[in-house]
Motif scaffolding. Structure first.
Motif, PDB file in Angstrom:
ATOM      1  N   PHE A  81     -73.127  16.439  35.019  1.00 53.64           N
ATOM      2  CA  PHE A  81     -72.084  16.008  33.817  1.00 53.64           C
ATOM      3  C   PHE A  81     -72.334  14.751  33.980  1.00 53.64           C
ATOM      4  O   PHE A  81     -72.265  13.808  34.785  1.00 53.64           O
ATOM      5  N   ILE A 116     -74.136  18.766  30.705  1.00 54.52           N
ATOM      6  CA  ILE A 116     -73.014  18.918  30.313  1.00 54.52           C
ATOM      7  C   ILE A 116     -72.811  17.397  29.744  1.00 54.52           C
ATOM      8  O   ILE A 116     -72.495  16.585  30.496  1.00 54.52           O
ATOM      9  N   ASN A 118     -69.572  15.138  28.152  1.00 53.00           N
ATOM     10  CA  ASN A 118     -68.281  15.187  27.344  1.00 53.00           C
ATOM     11  C   ASN A 118     -68.239  14.000  26.650  1.00 53.00           C
ATOM     12  O   ASN A 118     -68.472  12.714  26.732  1.00 53.00           O
ATOM     13  N   ILE A 148     -69.214  18.852  24.816  1.00 49.66           N
ATOM     14  CA  ILE A 148     -67.635  19.464  25.023  1.00 49.66           C
ATOM     15  C   ILE A 148     -66.961  18.269  24.687  1.00 49.66           C
ATOM     16  O   ILE A 148     -67.212  16.995  24.790  1.00 49.66           O
ATOM     17  N   ARG A 161     -66.876  26.537  25.710  1.00 53.91           N
ATOM     18  CA  ARG A 161     -68.007  26.576  26.269  1.00 53.91           C
ATOM     19  C   ARG A 161     -68.347  26.949  27.732  1.00 53.91           C
ATOM     20  O   ARG A 161     -67.628  26.708  28.619  1.00 53.91           O
ATOM     21  N   ILE A 170     -70.052  29.370  34.141  1.00 57.84           N
ATOM     22  CA  ILE A 170     -69.019  28.241  34.368  1.00 57.84           C
ATOM     23  C   ILE A 170     -68.315  27.880  32.833  1.00 57.84           C
ATOM     24  O   ILE A 170     -69.383  27.490  31.894  1.00 57.84           O
ATOM     25  N   PHE A 172     -66.029  25.300  30.504  1.00 60.12           N
ATOM     26  CA  PHE A 172     -65.913  23.852  30.520  1.00 60.12           C
ATOM     27  C   PHE A 172     -64.857  23.390  29.527  1.00 60.12           C
ATOM     28  O   PHE A 172     -64.843  23.796  28.116  1.00 60.12           O
ATOM     29  N   SER A 174     -61.884  20.135  28.080  1.00 58.10           N
ATOM     30  CA  SER A 174     -61.999  18.736  27.845  1.00 58.10           C
ATOM     31  C   SER A 174     -60.819  18.421  27.564  1.00 58.10           C
ATOM     32  O   SER A 174     -60.277  19.093  26.245  1.00 58.10           O
ATOM     33  N   VAL A 213     -64.117  24.424  34.713  1.00 60.81           N
ATOM     34  CA  VAL A 213     -64.280  23.048  34.989  1.00 60.81           C
ATOM     35  C   VAL A 213     -63.558  22.249  33.913  1.00 60.81           C
ATOM     36  O   VAL A 213     -63.854  22.452  32.820  1.00 60.81           O
ATOM     37  N   SER A 215     -63.038  18.406  32.164  1.00 55.59           N
ATOM     38  CA  SER A 215     -63.095  17.027  31.826  1.00 55.59           C
ATOM     39  C   SER A 215     -61.744  16.467  31.783  1.00 55.59           C
ATOM     40  O   SER A 215     -61.201  16.962  30.569  1.00 55.59           O
TER      41      SER A 215
END
Length: 378
Positions: A81, A116, A118, A148, A161, A170, A172, A174, A213, A215
């Protein structure tokens, strides 16, 4: 550091818990139906004008040399990431204050092995909605990259996502705290922090994936201690049983902690991973972090193991220490454990604003920032 994990029949109904494991349970892991994803995360890929200028070639731009000393650690992870602090908006590239990073950065991040990326930061709207849409279109060209945080429609925003690796899924999410005074052109292009929205998104994500997860682009620039906003939302994420929070924005390294959630669940929170690379000119902003951990699924039980923080040094040079940007700066990033006294003497900040770069100072800064007992690889 070894962690304990909770084994409850409840997991069969509610999905996987990201919970640290004990020594005895780890010893039994090899005999279980085990899937493992190695994960690394770094902070702000912050592309100032000088980094753009030095990356220019006859055919465009190539930033790959900046990451040579760290590339192998990104590539060897199953998932990696990065926070792309500056938008890829198309047109003429620019640095501070209204950033616009060349499109070639997406290719460089792909080649490095990032998975990944952000895009939701306080600089996302530096070039308006058109800049966001262009950045989305650039990253869509790379099948191996999941972008993301920036969205082209409400439907796109609502499409969480989910990445699959080694039999583990997983999700994600944000969220971004501020837009540098730029107004939101619509309700969906990026997610601002909002308790109701976050709660709804996390609950949906938990139904879609083994791990969640987040962000989180939050906090105050240059702070080395998480502020009230960060701690408030970190506690919300923990209460919702988010598994990992990857914090960015302060451009400094901040603490990494386990926060308690429900029924033994724990949330791993990195409040800020600092800068990955940048042209910033203060000592604290030269120190970042690479967070690594394993996501493990054994049958219907999920947990996080082998959490480690590797401090990183943002390095650049100048031929005259009293004029940081007087010549080619040779931007790059090193693991602190690979940084040498010879390199420290060459750092472009030496002599600027009474700064002296030293390894011992960086080590002290790490020890001040990280108050938990996670493993620090330095």
């Amino acid at each position: 550091m070894k962690y304990f994990k909770l084994l409850l029949a409840l997991v069969l109904l509610t999905g996987c818990f990201a919970t640290p494991s004990s020594d005895d349970e780890q010893a039994d892991a090899s005999s279980q139906n085990e899937n493992i994803v190695s994960f690394v995360a770094v902070g702000d890929n912050l592309i100032h004008q000088r980094l753009i200028d030095e990356a220019e070639t006859e055919d465009g731009y190539d930033f790959s040399d900046y990451y040579t000393n760290i590339s192998s650690y990104i590539a060897e992870a199953d998932l990696a990431f990065v926070n792309q602090e500056t938008v890829l908006a198309g047109g003429t590239p620019s640095g501070y204050p209204n950033f616009n990073t060349p499109d070639e950065m997406a290719q460089n991040l792909s080649d490095l092995g990032f998975d990944i990326v952000n895009g939701a930061t306080n600089h996302s709207l530096d070039k308006g909605l058109d800049g966001i849409l262009h950045s989305i279109s650039v990253f869509e060209e790379y099948d191996n990259l999941t972008y993301i945080g920036l969205y082209e429609s409400q439907e796109d925003r609502d499409n969480i996502r989910v990445v699959e690796s080694n039999g583990i899924t997983i999700a994600f999410l944000s969220y971004n705290q501020m837009n540098n005074g730029n107004s939101m052109p619509n309700d969906y292009c990026l997610n601002l922090f909002d308790e109701d929205t976050i709660t709804e998104d996390v609950n949906k994500a938990k139904e879609l994936a083994d791990f969640v997860v987040v962000s989180a682009h939050w906090g105050n620039e240059y702070d080395i201690v998480p502020d009230e906003f960060q701690t408030k939302y970190a506690e919300l994420f923990a209460s919702l049983d988010v598994d990992v929070v990857l914090g960015t924005h302060s451009h400094t390294l901040q603490d990494v902690q386990w926060l308690d959630g429900n029924d033994g669940h724990q949330t791993l929170v990195a409040y800020s991973l600092g800068n990955f690379i940048s042209g910033m000119m203060s000592e604290d902003t030269q120190l970042g972090g690479m967070l690594s951990f394993d996501l493990i699924k054994e049958d219907d039980t999920c947990y996080i193991d082998k959490v480690s923080l590797t401090p990183l040094v943002n390095h650049y040079e100048a031929s005259d220490s009293n004029n940081v940007y007087d010549t080619r700066c040779n931007f790059t990033v090193y693991r602190l454990k690979d940084y040498t006294d010879e390199l420290a003497l060459k750092h472009g900040l030496n002599g600027y604003d009474n700064i002296t770069i030293s390894i011992s100072d960086f080590q002290e800064m790490v020890n001040e920032a990280i108050t938990s007992d996670i493993n620090i690889d330095m």
